[in-house]
Design a protein around this motif. Structure first.
Motif, PDB file in Angstrom:
ATOM      1  N   GLY A 132       0.783  -1.222   0.000  1.00 35.36           N
ATOM      2  CA  GLY A 132       0.000   0.000   0.000  1.00 35.36           C
ATOM      3  C   GLY A 132       0.817   1.275   0.000  1.00 35.36           C
ATOM      4  N   GLU A 133       2.128   1.143  -0.115  1.00 39.09           N
ATOM      5  CA  GLU A 133       2.997   2.326  -0.123  1.00 39.09           C
ATOM      6  C   GLU A 133       3.030   2.943  -1.525  1.00 39.09           C
ATOM      7  N   LEU A 134       3.254   4.249  -1.554  1.00 37.99           N
ATOM      8  CA  LEU A 134       3.402   4.983  -2.803  1.00 37.99           C
ATOM      9  C   LEU A 134       4.840   5.469  -2.899  1.00 37.99           C
ATOM     10  N   ALA A 135       5.433   5.342  -4.080  1.00 42.39           N
ATOM     11  CA  ALA A 135       6.805   5.811  -4.285  1.00 42.39           C
ATOM     12  C   ALA A 135       6.888   7.293  -3.978  1.00 42.39           C
ATOM     13  N   VAL A 136       8.002   7.703  -3.373  1.00 39.62           N
ATOM     14  CA  VAL A 136       8.230   9.096  -3.011  1.00 39.62           C
ATOM     15  C   VAL A 136       9.265   9.695  -3.958  1.00 39.62           C
ATOM     16  N   TRP A 137       8.930  10.875  -4.450  1.00 45.50           N
ATOM     17  CA  TRP A 137       9.785  11.628  -5.358  1.00 45.50           C
ATOM     18  C   TRP A 137      10.049  13.001  -4.747  1.00 45.50           C
ATOM     19  N   GLU A 138      11.143  13.602  -5.168  1.00 49.96           N
ATOM     20  CA  GLU A 138      11.454  14.968  -4.760  1.00 49.96           C
ATOM     21  C   GLU A 138      11.627  15.805  -6.020  1.00 49.96           C
ATOM     22  N   SER A 139      11.015  16.974  -6.002  1.00 49.77           N
ATOM     23  CA  SER A 139      11.240  17.958  -7.047  1.00 49.77           C
ATOM     24  C   SER A 139      11.993  19.106  -6.391  1.00 49.77           C
ATOM     25  N   ARG A 140      13.175  19.347  -6.845  1.00 50.29           N
ATOM     26  CA  ARG A 140      14.024  20.384  -6.260  1.00 50.29           C
ATOM     27  C   ARG A 140      13.831  21.680  -7.027  1.00 50.29           C
ATOM     28  N   GLY A 141      13.218  22.626  -6.362  1.00 47.54           N
ATOM     29  CA  GLY A 141      12.987  23.926  -6.988  1.00 47.54           C
ATOM     30  C   GLY A 141      12.064  23.867  -8.195  1.00 47.54           C
ATOM     31  N   GLY A 142      11.289  22.812  -8.318  1.00 43.83           N
ATOM     32  CA  GLY A 142      10.391  22.674  -9.457  1.00 43.83           C
ATOM     33  C   GLY A 142      11.093  22.375 -10.762  1.00 43.83           C
ATOM     34  N   GLY A 143      12.364  21.955 -10.686  1.00 45.85           N
ATOM     35  CA  GLY A 143      13.102  21.752 -11.918  1.00 45.85           C
ATOM     36  C   GLY A 143      13.883  20.462 -11.980  1.00 45.85           C
ATOM     37  N   SER A 144      13.438  19.446 -11.275  1.00 48.16           N
ATOM     38  CA  SER A 144      14.087  18.142 -11.357  1.00 48.16           C
ATOM     39  C   SER A 144      13.183  17.117 -10.687  1.00 48.16           C
ATOM     40  N   LEU A 145      13.380  15.858 -11.026  1.00 50.73           N
ATOM     41  CA  LEU A 145      12.617  14.776 -10.399  1.00 50.73           C
ATOM     42  C   LEU A 145      13.591  13.704  -9.929  1.00 50.73           C
ATOM     43  N   HIS A 146      13.606  13.497  -8.615  1.00 51.93           N
ATOM     44  CA  HIS A 146      14.501  12.524  -7.987  1.00 51.93           C
ATOM     45  C   HIS A 146      13.665  11.464  -7.283  1.00 51.93           C
ATOM     46  N   HIS A 147      13.877  10.208  -7.629  1.00 51.07           N
ATOM     47  CA  HIS A 147      13.188   9.110  -6.959  1.00 51.07           C
ATOM     48  C   HIS A 147      13.889   8.845  -5.640  1.00 51.07           C
ATOM     49  N   LEU A 148      13.142   8.907  -4.524  1.00 54.33           N
ATOM     50  CA  LEU A 148      13.735   8.730  -3.203  1.00 54.33           C
ATOM     51  C   LEU A 148      13.467   7.373  -2.583  1.00 54.33           C
ATOM     52  N   GLY A 149      12.490   6.643  -3.085  1.00 54.64           N
ATOM     53  CA  GLY A 149      12.239   5.328  -2.520  1.00 54.64           C
ATOM     54  C   GLY A 149      10.821   4.859  -2.744  1.00 54.64           C
ATOM     55  N   ALA A 150      10.590   3.607  -2.348  1.00 55.33           N
ATOM     56  CA  ALA A 150       9.291   2.971  -2.536  1.00 55.33           C
ATOM     57  C   ALA A 150       8.249   3.465  -1.535  1.00 55.33           C
ATOM     58  N   GLY A 151       8.653   4.245  -0.566  1.00 57.92           N
ATOM     59  CA  GLY A 151       7.741   4.784   0.431  1.00 57.92           C
ATOM     60  C   GLY A 151       8.480   5.757   1.323  1.00 57.92           C
ATOM     61  N   LEU A 152       7.748   6.344   2.269  1.00 62.37           N
ATOM     62  CA  LEU A 152       8.326   7.353   3.136  1.00 62.37           C
ATOM     63  C   LEU A 152       9.431   6.786   4.025  1.00 62.37           C
ATOM     64  N   ARG A 153       9.312   5.546   4.441  1.00 58.65           N
ATOM     65  CA  ARG A 153      10.361   4.960   5.287  1.00 58.65           C
ATOM     66  C   ARG A 153      11.703   4.897   4.557  1.00 58.65           C
TER      67      ARG A 153
END
Length: 182
Positions: A132-153
C-alpha cells in the motif's frame, strides 16, 4: 528488532495533533481505492504537524477551519506543480524531468510535503506497491525529479541527509508547530 525511521524521529516537544483529522487520515481513498500510505499515517501520528529536519512541512489532513492541510495546501501545491510541468513539457525543457523522471510521471505526482527552500516531496499515485505504499519523489525547486524510494520509510533517511547539508544537524528531527486557523 527492525528500526523504523518514522517512529524513531525525535521531537522537540509534544506533537501538534489537535487539528489533525484522524478520520480522513485513516479513511481517505485515492482513485485506485487505496488509502494514504501506512508510512505517512505513522509519520502523522508520531510527529503531528511540524517542521522536519529544519526544512520540511509534511501536510497532515486537518479539520475544517485549519490551515496547512494535505487536502487544502497540498492540493494547491500539486496543481501548481502539474501546471509548471505541463508548461515545461510544452517548452521542451527536458531538464525538468532529470535525473530520474519522465513527462508522464508529473501527472501522477501529488505534493504531500514542501520545504522552506521551495522543494516538494510527492507521491506517485500510480505506483502503489503490495504493502500500500506509494513511491516518493522529490522535485528540487520545481526543476528536477529525484526518486527517493518505494515509500516514506525509504525516503526519510535521504531527506534527512540532504536537509542536514542545507541547514546543518539538529538535536531534534521534528519541531512541532502550532495549529493555525484560517
Amino acid at each position: 528488532m527492525i528500526s523504523d525511521p518514522v517512529t524513531e524521529l525525535r521531537l522537540a516537544g509534544a506533537p501538534t495533533v489537535e487539528h489533525i483529522d484522524f478520520e480522513v487520515l485513516d479513511g481517505f481513498r485515492f482513485p485506485d481505492g487505496g488509502g494514504l500510505p501506512d508510512s505517512y499515517r505513522a509519520f502523522v501520528r508520531h510527529a503531528g504537524w511540524g517542521r522536519a529536519f529544519g526544512l520540511w512541512l509534511v501536510y497532515p489532513p486537518v479539520l475544517p477551519g485549519y490551515a496547512d492541510g494535505l487536502h487544502g495546501r497540498g492540493e494547491r501545491l500539486t496543481e501548481r506543480f502539474r501546471a509548471s510541468y505541463r508548461e515545461g513539457e510544452a517548452e521542451g525543457f527536458d531538464w525538468m524531468t532529470e535525473p530520474d523522471g519522465h513527462w508522464s510521471l508529473a501527472a501522477t505526482l501529488e505534493v504531500f510535503a514542501w520545504s522552506e527552500n521551495g522543494d516538494a516531496l510527492l507521491w506517485n499515485t500510480a505506483s502503489r506497491d503490495a504493502n500500500g505504499e506509494l513511491a516518493v519523489w522529490e522535485s528540487r525547486g520545481g526543476g528536477s525529479l529525484h526518486h527517493l524510494g518505494a515509500g516514506l520509510r525509504q525516503a526519510l533517511p535521504l531527506v534527512r541527509t540532504r536537509s542536514e547539508h542545507s541547514s546543518g544537524p539538529r538535536p531534534f528531527a521534528v519541531e512541532p508547530l502550532p495549529a493555525v486557523r484560517l
